[in-house]
Design a protein around this motif. Structure first.
Motif, PDB file in Angstrom:
ATOM      1  N   GLU A  14       0.951  -1.176  -0.062  1.00  0.00           N
ATOM      2  CA  GLU A  14      -0.154   0.236  -0.113  1.00  0.00           C
ATOM      3  C   GLU A  14       0.798   1.231  -0.027  1.00  0.00           C
ATOM      4  O   GLU A  14       0.631   2.278  -0.831  1.00  0.00           O
ATOM      5  N   VAL A  15       1.946   1.322   0.777  1.00  0.00           N
ATOM      6  CA  VAL A  15       2.826   2.455   0.941  1.00  0.00           C
ATOM      7  C   VAL A  15       3.507   2.687  -0.408  1.00  0.00           C
ATOM      8  O   VAL A  15       3.805   3.650  -0.606  1.00  0.00           O
ATOM      9  N   ASP A  21     -12.431   2.658   5.911  1.00  0.00           N
ATOM     10  CA  ASP A  21     -12.257   2.778   7.068  1.00  0.00           C
ATOM     11  C   ASP A  21     -13.420   3.995   7.850  1.00  0.00           C
ATOM     12  O   ASP A  21     -13.493   3.510   8.969  1.00  0.00           O
ATOM     13  N   GLU A  71      -1.769 -11.019   7.402  1.00  0.00           N
ATOM     14  CA  GLU A  71      -2.524  -9.750   6.551  1.00  0.00           C
ATOM     15  C   GLU A  71      -4.134 -10.259   6.585  1.00  0.00           C
ATOM     16  O   GLU A  71      -4.781  -9.889   5.616  1.00  0.00           O
ATOM     17  N   MET A  72      -4.599 -11.277   7.292  1.00  0.00           N
ATOM     18  CA  MET A  72      -5.868 -11.790   7.078  1.00  0.00           C
ATOM     19  C   MET A  72      -6.999 -10.954   7.623  1.00  0.00           C
ATOM     20  O   MET A  72      -6.915 -10.228   8.923  1.00  0.00           O
ATOM     21  N   GLY A  73      -8.114 -10.740   7.002  1.00  0.00           N
ATOM     22  CA  GLY A  73      -9.227 -10.048   7.659  1.00  0.00           C
ATOM     23  C   GLY A  73     -10.224 -11.289   8.045  1.00  0.00           C
ATOM     24  O   GLY A  73      -9.757 -12.022   8.781  1.00  0.00           O
ATOM     25  N   ASP A  74     -11.391 -11.190   7.427  1.00  0.00           N
ATOM     26  CA  ASP A  74     -12.367 -12.187   7.614  1.00  0.00           C
ATOM     27  C   ASP A  74     -12.032 -13.522   6.693  1.00  0.00           C
ATOM     28  O   ASP A  74     -12.304 -13.411   5.601  1.00  0.00           O
ATOM     29  N   TYR A 102      -2.867  10.567  -1.153  1.00  0.00           N
ATOM     30  CA  TYR A 102      -3.085  11.641  -0.966  1.00  0.00           C
ATOM     31  C   TYR A 102      -2.238  12.548  -0.101  1.00  0.00           C
ATOM     32  O   TYR A 102      -1.815  11.836   0.942  1.00  0.00           O
ATOM     33  N   ALA A 136      -0.941  14.336   2.903  1.00  0.00           N
ATOM     34  CA  ALA A 136      -1.630  14.468   4.380  1.00  0.00           C
ATOM     35  C   ALA A 136      -0.742  15.282   5.507  1.00  0.00           C
ATOM     36  O   ALA A 136      -0.690  14.826   6.492  1.00  0.00           O
ATOM     37  N   VAL A 192       2.338  10.781   2.613  1.00  0.00           N
ATOM     38  CA  VAL A 192       1.238  10.477   1.401  1.00  0.00           C
ATOM     39  C   VAL A 192       0.568   9.636   2.055  1.00  0.00           C
ATOM     40  O   VAL A 192       1.052   8.124   2.258  1.00  0.00           O
ATOM     41  N   ALA A 193      -1.015   9.753   2.390  1.00  0.00           N
ATOM     42  CA  ALA A 193      -1.500   8.758   3.129  1.00  0.00           C
ATOM     43  C   ALA A 193      -2.286   7.833   2.035  1.00  0.00           C
ATOM     44  O   ALA A 193      -2.354   8.224   0.842  1.00  0.00           O
ATOM     45  N   SER A 205       1.708 -11.368  12.710  1.00  0.00           N
ATOM     46  CA  SER A 205       0.705 -10.446  12.623  1.00  0.00           C
ATOM     47  C   SER A 205       1.018  -9.318  11.505  1.00  0.00           C
ATOM     48  O   SER A 205       2.151  -9.518  10.682  1.00  0.00           O
ATOM     49  N   GLY A 206       0.149  -8.601  10.889  1.00  0.00           N
ATOM     50  CA  GLY A 206       0.084  -7.588   9.839  1.00  0.00           C
ATOM     51  C   GLY A 206      -0.823  -6.819  10.029  1.00  0.00           C
ATOM     52  O   GLY A 206      -1.438  -6.400  11.130  1.00  0.00           O
ATOM     53  N   ASP A 207      -1.179  -6.142   8.790  1.00  0.00           N
ATOM     54  CA  ASP A 207      -1.697  -4.551   9.045  1.00  0.00           C
ATOM     55  C   ASP A 207      -2.613  -4.695   7.820  1.00  0.00           C
ATOM     56  O   ASP A 207      -2.499  -5.167   6.857  1.00  0.00           O
ATOM     57  N   LYS A 208      -3.951  -3.898   8.247  1.00  0.00           N
ATOM     58  CA  LYS A 208      -4.849  -3.369   6.995  1.00  0.00           C
ATOM     59  C   LYS A 208      -5.333  -2.027   7.447  1.00  0.00           C
ATOM     60  O   LYS A 208      -6.081  -2.013   8.285  1.00  0.00           O
ATOM     61  N   ASN A 246      -3.825  -7.324  12.468  1.00  0.00           N
ATOM     62  CA  ASN A 246      -4.328  -8.765  12.475  1.00  0.00           C
ATOM     63  C   ASN A 246      -3.289  -9.586  13.164  1.00  0.00           C
ATOM     64  O   ASN A 246      -2.113  -9.484  12.969  1.00  0.00           O
ATOM     65  N   PHE A 300     -12.086 -14.599  14.616  1.00  0.00           N
ATOM     66  CA  PHE A 300     -12.403 -15.795  13.676  1.00  0.00           C
ATOM     67  C   PHE A 300     -11.697 -16.960  13.978  1.00  0.00           C
ATOM     68  O   PHE A 300     -10.612 -17.012  14.355  1.00  0.00           O
ATOM     69  N   ASN A 322      -7.955 -16.110  14.370  1.00  0.00           N
ATOM     70  CA  ASN A 322      -7.640 -14.772  13.474  1.00  0.00           C
ATOM     71  C   ASN A 322      -8.198 -13.649  14.522  1.00  0.00           C
ATOM     72  O   ASN A 322      -9.173 -13.461  14.421  1.00  0.00           O
ATOM     73  N   LEU A 382      -8.730  -9.359  14.814  1.00  0.00           N
ATOM     74  CA  LEU A 382      -8.330  -8.193  14.208  1.00  0.00           C
ATOM     75  C   LEU A 382      -8.406  -7.089  15.327  1.00  0.00           C
ATOM     76  O   LEU A 382      -9.514  -7.187  16.147  1.00  0.00           O
ATOM     77  N   THR A 424       1.450   5.232   6.392  1.00  0.00           N
ATOM     78  CA  THR A 424       2.264   6.309   6.410  1.00  0.00           C
ATOM     79  C   THR A 424       2.023   7.247   7.383  1.00  0.00           C
ATOM     80  O   THR A 424       2.929   8.167   7.827  1.00  0.00           O
ATOM     81  N   PHE A 425       0.664   7.472   7.919  1.00  0.00           N
ATOM     82  CA  PHE A 425       0.446   8.362   8.825  1.00  0.00           C
ATOM     83  C   PHE A 425       1.146   8.087  10.378  1.00  0.00           C
ATOM     84  O   PHE A 425       1.411   8.865  10.814  1.00  0.00           O
TER      85      PHE A 425
END
Lengths: 477, 116
Positions: free
Chosen positions: A64-65, A161, A296-299, A345, A347, A457-458, B13-16, B21, B59, B68, B70, B80-81
């Motif tokens: 992403e970055v 988000d 990096e897992m979500g659901d 963008y 920031a 740059v966000a 672990s990692g990020d979104k 997570n 989960f 898992n 979150l 980057t923030f």
């Protein structure tokens, strides 16, 4: 929606039964992972094509970055904006591509895939491979120039988000790219490309596309497409599935200096084995692969990609000999009508500096320095959106869970600020080093001098109707 | 009996964005049910209280003997923030493994859990 066409209905799937002409159900296609991010090991691509038989070399350069970094580079020079490491990687594998039929698939194009392909072709010419390299350039993911048209057509591009509409930051946008799926890569392979360069393709598509191409998987064969995506997820971070950054039994993982990057040996039925070349270091095991699966897992029930929604709870893994893990049982479902969009963008600004305080009472001294600096920043009338202090060696990564840093042999005090006033951030960078002489004692670690001010740059994730994005493939040779 | 998560599981672990997570994997399949019973969403939220600003969501992945988590609002804005050293949540894995569980003695003995 006038003028928008669907990229995802253009593909005519190959004939369903191609197993006969392509070697039967036992035929194996090998996809090797050669880069997990821009900055990964320069040796890996060459080692993957020289260490044993592979059919495809998959190189993932984008995080992403990364898109934000590439966008800044393109602003400074319109011929830039792609992962320049890729040119060196190609130079190290031209021989295998030109003479041994290995095909390369990379999202190295970043925000400038055309310039990236041109640079690869120039390198091929320089090294005598002109005429042997056929580059498929995938474009259409870049929607920057179309943003106002999309907003006018009612696509709000709300932040996934925060749910804020894009209009709140519209004038600060630097880049906007849709995450595109496997279809244009498959099209490039159908047109005979032996190098495919994309922009913001999903990382997983780089592995799934060649499998879909080779096995002729239909575009609604959800289980097999999901299997290809999960193979891609295991490969997309390079050695992170073959012993690198592996917590399980880390002391006993052999020969990391010579680590082998992962390879997927896939079959038409959607099962595959993760392995690595013989004689390499690292380890492919159920624990090493599982650590990468959950990364990096979500659901886990819904790993959403442009091509398919994969169900990570369906995955079965089993040891299949030394450094071999068999993955099977994978199911998938119809994808959503949306593509994810990555918008970068401006920031504001940030800077981070640090000093090192030594025993005795390292933590207390570092905390005093922190109080002194914050008081001076306030006395100067500087305003920031945020000031963050961390004490490396005590609590920077685990916070209060790590205790209070009492009697630490040394503590690195690390302080960062963020704000929209560049001058304030600049002044902050000048306030740290003076503490060496006018702050608490036994301080060192200032050789780097003043920290640099960075423009932030966000990242703004959003969803966009798939029908609003049209991808295309051009061939360069 | 006190049981350290570090002794019965591994993790990555990692990020979104601003969410970290943590994938928590039982060291042996027999210990997965222990994780399911004791490493609850609420227990993990308590563990990270004060360090994350959002909710914890859990989960289950029984095939992989993994959970898992979150952790929302874990990364100081993320990407980057963030001004954090660990802006991408890479080492939240071992922060979770610091958790010490209270497992009833008979359950712990039956599962062959190592005592902290």
């Amino acid at each position: 929606m006038t003028g928008f066409t669907s990229a995802f209905t253009l593909l005519s799937p190959q004939g369903a039964d191609m197993s006969g002409e392509q070697g039967g159900a036992d035929r194996i296609v090998r996809v090797a992972s050669g880069q997990g991010f821009w900055g990964d090991w320069l040796e890996a691509p060459r080692r993957q094509v020289e260490g044993g038989q592979v059919d495809y070399l998959m190189l993932d350069y984008l995080a992403e970055v990364t898109m934000s970094i590439l966008q800044k580079q393109k602003e400074r020079d319109p011929r830039m904006g792609y992962a320049r490491d890729f040119i060196g990687a190609m130079e190290s594998v031209f021989e295998a591509v030109a003479h041994r039929g290995v095909k390369v698939i990379a999202n190295a194009g970043g925000v400038n895939p055309g310039a990236c392909a041109t640079a690869v072709l120039e390198a091929a010419t320089k090294h005598g491979y002109r005429g042997k390299i056929r580059i498929g350039v995938v474009s259409g993911d870049d929607i920057l120039d179309r943003l106002d048209e999309l907003l006018a057509a009612g696509h709000e591009l709300r932040n996934m988000d925060t749910n804020e509409p894009l209009s709140t930051i519209r004038e600060h946008v630097l880049s906007a790219n849709a995450y595109i799926g496997s279809t244009p890569i498959v099209q490039a392979l159908e047109q005979g490309a032996n190098v495919v360069v994309t922009g913001r393709s999903t990382d997983t598509a780089l592995t799934m596309a060649p499998l879909r191409h080779e096995f002729g998987w239909a575009d609604d064969d959800w289980d097999r497409l999901a299997a290809g995506i999960i193979a891609g997820h295991i490969l997309e971070c390079g050695a992170q599935s073959s012993g690198g950054n592996c917590l399980h039994d880390w002391r006993n993982i052999p020969d990391l200096a010579n680590v082998g990057y992962p390879i997927a040996e896939a079959k038409a039925d959607g099962t595959f084995v993760i392995t690595k070349h013989p004689g390499t270091g690292g380890r492919v095991s159920v624990p090493s692969v599982t650590e990468q699966l959950v990364y990096e897992m979500g659901d886990p029930h819904a790993y959403i990609t442009p091509d398919v929604v994969a169900d990570f709870t369906s995955i079965r893994v089993a040891e299949d000999g030394e450094n071999r893990v068999r993955v099977h049982g994978i199911t998938g479902a119809h994808p959503t009508p949306f593509l994810k969009v990555s918008i970068a963008y401006r920031a504001g600004y940030k800077a981070v500096g640090s000093l090192v305080y030594a025993w005795p009472d390292a933590m207390e001294k570092a905390q005093l320095a922190d109080r002194v600096l914050r008081e001076r920043l306030a006395n100067l009338g500087l305003h920031f959106d945020q000031i963050l202090s961390e004490f490396v060696g005590a609590n920077a990564t685990h916070g209060a869970l790590a205790g209070d840093g009492h009697d630490a042999p040394e503590v690195q005090w690390r302080i960062g600020v963020r704000g929209t006033d560049r001058a304030a951030v600049e002044r902050f960078t000048r306030e740290i080093v003076p503490l060496v002489l006018n702050g608490p004692p036994t301080v060192t670690g200032f050789a780097g001098g003043r920290p640099k001010v960075e423009e932030i740059v966000a990242y703004w994730p959003a969803l966009l109707d798939k029908r609003a994005v049209t991808t295309s493939v051009s061939i360069l040779e | 009996m006190k049981v350290r998560l570090l002794d019965i599981a591994h993790a990555r672990s990692g990020d979104k964005g601003d969410t970290a997570n943590v994938g928590l994997i039982a060291l042996t399949p027999a210990w997965y049910p222990v994780l399911v019973r004791h490493v609850t969403q609420e227990r993990v939220a308590r563990h990270f209280a004060g360090q994350i600003t959002g909710d914890v969501v859990r989960f289950e992945l029984p095939n992989l003997h993994a959970l898992n988590f979150l952790l929302h609002g874990a990364l100081d804005g993320g990407g980057t923030f963030s001004l954090k050293t660990d802006a991408q949540g890479k080492v939240y894995s071992t922060a979770l493994l610091r958790l010490v569980l209270d497992v009833p003695d008979d359950e712990a003995r039956a599962a062959g859990l190592p005592e902290a």
